[in-house]
Write a protein that holds these residues in place. Structure first.
Motif, PDB file in Angstrom:
ATOM      1  N   LYS A   1      -2.099  15.908 -44.979  1.00  0.00           N
ATOM      2  CA  LYS A   1      -2.213  17.357 -44.800  1.00  0.00           C
ATOM      3  C   LYS A   1      -1.206  17.827 -43.758  1.00  0.00           C
ATOM      4  O   LYS A   1      -0.760  17.064 -42.918  1.00  0.00           O
ATOM      5  CB  LYS A   1      -3.633  17.711 -44.408  1.00  0.00           C
ATOM      6  CG  LYS A   1      -4.626  17.321 -45.504  1.00  0.00           C
ATOM      7  CD  LYS A   1      -6.033  17.489 -45.030  1.00  0.00           C
ATOM      8  CE  LYS A   1      -7.003  17.112 -46.127  1.00  0.00           C
ATOM      9  NZ  LYS A   1      -7.189  15.687 -46.258  1.00  0.00           N
ATOM     10  N   ARG A   2      -0.850  19.125 -43.808  1.00  0.00           N
ATOM     11  CA  ARG A   2       0.129  19.694 -42.876  1.00  0.00           C
ATOM     12  C   ARG A   2      -0.568  20.159 -41.604  1.00  0.00           C
ATOM     13  O   ARG A   2      -1.491  20.963 -41.660  1.00  0.00           O
ATOM     14  CB  ARG A   2       0.857  20.863 -43.526  1.00  0.00           C
ATOM     15  CG  ARG A   2       1.763  20.427 -44.666  1.00  0.00           C
ATOM     16  CD  ARG A   2       2.432  21.586 -45.358  1.00  0.00           C
ATOM     17  NE  ARG A   2       3.052  22.536 -44.451  1.00  0.00           N
ATOM     18  CZ  ARG A   2       4.306  22.452 -43.986  1.00  0.00           C
ATOM     19  NH1 ARG A   2       5.064  21.452 -44.363  1.00  0.00           N
ATOM     20  NH2 ARG A   2       4.788  23.365 -43.194  1.00  0.00           N
ATOM     21  N   ALA A   3      -0.098  19.645 -40.465  1.00  0.00           N
ATOM     22  CA  ALA A   3      -0.665  20.029 -39.173  1.00  0.00           C
ATOM     23  C   ALA A   3       0.423  19.969 -38.113  1.00  0.00           C
ATOM     24  O   ALA A   3       1.232  19.038 -38.092  1.00  0.00           O
ATOM     25  CB  ALA A   3      -1.809  19.096 -38.795  1.00  0.00           C
ATOM     26  N   ILE A   4       0.446  20.976 -37.254  1.00  0.00           N
ATOM     27  CA  ILE A   4       1.352  20.981 -36.106  1.00  0.00           C
ATOM     28  C   ILE A   4       0.511  21.222 -34.856  1.00  0.00           C
ATOM     29  O   ILE A   4      -0.543  21.846 -34.919  1.00  0.00           O
ATOM     30  CB  ILE A   4       2.452  22.057 -36.218  1.00  0.00           C
ATOM     31  CG1 ILE A   4       1.844  23.457 -36.355  1.00  0.00           C
ATOM     32  CG2 ILE A   4       3.389  21.751 -37.367  1.00  0.00           C
ATOM     33  CD1 ILE A   4       2.847  24.574 -36.211  1.00  0.00           C
TER      34      ILE A   4
ATOM     35  N   GLU B   1      -4.148  12.896 -36.664  1.00  0.00           N
ATOM     36  CA  GLU B   1      -5.265  12.456 -37.499  1.00  0.00           C
ATOM     37  C   GLU B   1      -5.302  13.241 -38.808  1.00  0.00           C
ATOM     38  O   GLU B   1      -5.537  12.678 -39.870  1.00  0.00           O
ATOM     39  CB  GLU B   1      -6.593  12.607 -36.751  1.00  0.00           C
ATOM     40  CG  GLU B   1      -6.843  11.541 -35.724  1.00  0.00           C
ATOM     41  CD  GLU B   1      -6.854  10.140 -36.323  1.00  0.00           C
ATOM     42  OE1 GLU B   1      -7.545   9.902 -37.330  1.00  0.00           O
ATOM     43  OE2 GLU B   1      -6.153   9.271 -35.769  1.00  0.00           O
ATOM     44  N   ILE B   2      -5.068  14.531 -38.725  1.00  0.00           N
ATOM     45  CA  ILE B   2      -5.054  15.370 -39.926  1.00  0.00           C
ATOM     46  C   ILE B   2      -3.881  14.974 -40.820  1.00  0.00           C
ATOM     47  O   ILE B   2      -4.027  14.832 -42.041  1.00  0.00           O
ATOM     48  CB  ILE B   2      -4.987  16.860 -39.538  1.00  0.00           C
ATOM     49  CG1 ILE B   2      -6.302  17.278 -38.859  1.00  0.00           C
ATOM     50  CG2 ILE B   2      -4.680  17.738 -40.749  1.00  0.00           C
ATOM     51  CD1 ILE B   2      -6.249  18.622 -38.169  1.00  0.00           C
TER      52      ILE B   2
ATOM     53  N   TYR C   1      -5.738  24.331 -46.074  1.00  0.00           N
ATOM     54  CA  TYR C   1      -4.893  25.101 -45.174  1.00  0.00           C
ATOM     55  C   TYR C   1      -3.897  24.189 -44.463  1.00  0.00           C
ATOM     56  O   TYR C   1      -4.218  23.052 -44.121  1.00  0.00           O
ATOM     57  CB  TYR C   1      -5.734  25.785 -44.087  1.00  0.00           C
ATOM     58  CG  TYR C   1      -6.515  26.968 -44.565  1.00  0.00           C
ATOM     59  CD1 TYR C   1      -6.073  28.260 -44.318  1.00  0.00           C
ATOM     60  CD2 TYR C   1      -7.716  26.812 -45.261  1.00  0.00           C
ATOM     61  CE1 TYR C   1      -6.786  29.355 -44.756  1.00  0.00           C
ATOM     62  CE2 TYR C   1      -8.435  27.902 -45.705  1.00  0.00           C
ATOM     63  CZ  TYR C   1      -7.963  29.174 -45.441  1.00  0.00           C
ATOM     64  OH  TYR C   1      -8.676  30.260 -45.879  1.00  0.00           O
ATOM     65  N   ALA C   2      -2.694  24.695 -44.228  1.00  0.00           N
ATOM     66  CA  ALA C   2      -1.817  24.104 -43.229  1.00  0.00           C
ATOM     67  C   ALA C   2      -2.401  24.578 -41.900  1.00  0.00           C
ATOM     68  O   ALA C   2      -2.870  25.720 -41.806  1.00  0.00           O
ATOM     69  CB  ALA C   2      -0.394  24.612 -43.398  1.00  0.00           C
ATOM     70  N   VAL C   3      -2.423  23.719 -40.899  1.00  0.00           N
ATOM     71  CA  VAL C   3      -3.105  24.110 -39.663  1.00  0.00           C
ATOM     72  C   VAL C   3      -2.206  23.965 -38.448  1.00  0.00           C
ATOM     73  O   VAL C   3      -1.362  23.074 -38.371  1.00  0.00           O
ATOM     74  CB  VAL C   3      -4.412  23.304 -39.446  1.00  0.00           C
ATOM     75  CG1 VAL C   3      -5.439  23.648 -40.514  1.00  0.00           C
ATOM     76  CG2 VAL C   3      -4.163  21.810 -39.422  1.00  0.00           C
ATOM     77  N   ALA C   4      -2.402  24.882 -37.510  1.00  0.00           N
ATOM     78  CA  ALA C   4      -1.760  24.821 -36.201  1.00  0.00           C
ATOM     79  C   ALA C   4      -2.857  24.499 -35.198  1.00  0.00           C
ATOM     80  O   ALA C   4      -3.817  25.253 -35.051  1.00  0.00           O
ATOM     81  CB  ALA C   4      -1.093  26.144 -35.862  1.00  0.00           C
TER      82      ALA C   4
END
Length: 80
Positions: free
Chosen positions: A57-60, A51-52, A33-36
């Motif tokens: 990986k995609r993280a905002i 860290e993600i 998953y891309a994560v918020a």
């Protein structure tokens, strides 16, 4: 939700700056998953997102007070 740029599923996790929330958002990122990363503590949310992202990986991160409906709606739209 799906990230329109990548068609990757998007997960929004509240309270994700530390503890169980951080573990959940990390596990979702590991699952593809891309994560918020949402939390009232922006510095913590940003640290978790960094860290993600280190593993590609995609993280905002976003500072969100989930008791404020207008803020939740606006931040959700921004994540889309």
């Amino acid at each position: 939700m799906t990230d329109p740029a990548t068609q990757q599923p998007l997960a929004i996790v509240t309270g994700a700056a530390r503890g169980i929330g951080a573990a959940i958002v990390t596990r979702l990122a590991d699952a593809g998953y891309a994560v918020a990363v949402w939390d009232f503590n922006l510095e913590g949310a940003e640290a978790t997102a960094r860290e993600i992202a280190k593993s590609g990986k995609r993280a905002i991160a976003a500072r969100v007070d989930v008791a404020d409906e207008a803020q939740v709606e606006a931040t959700t739209k921004a994540a889309e």
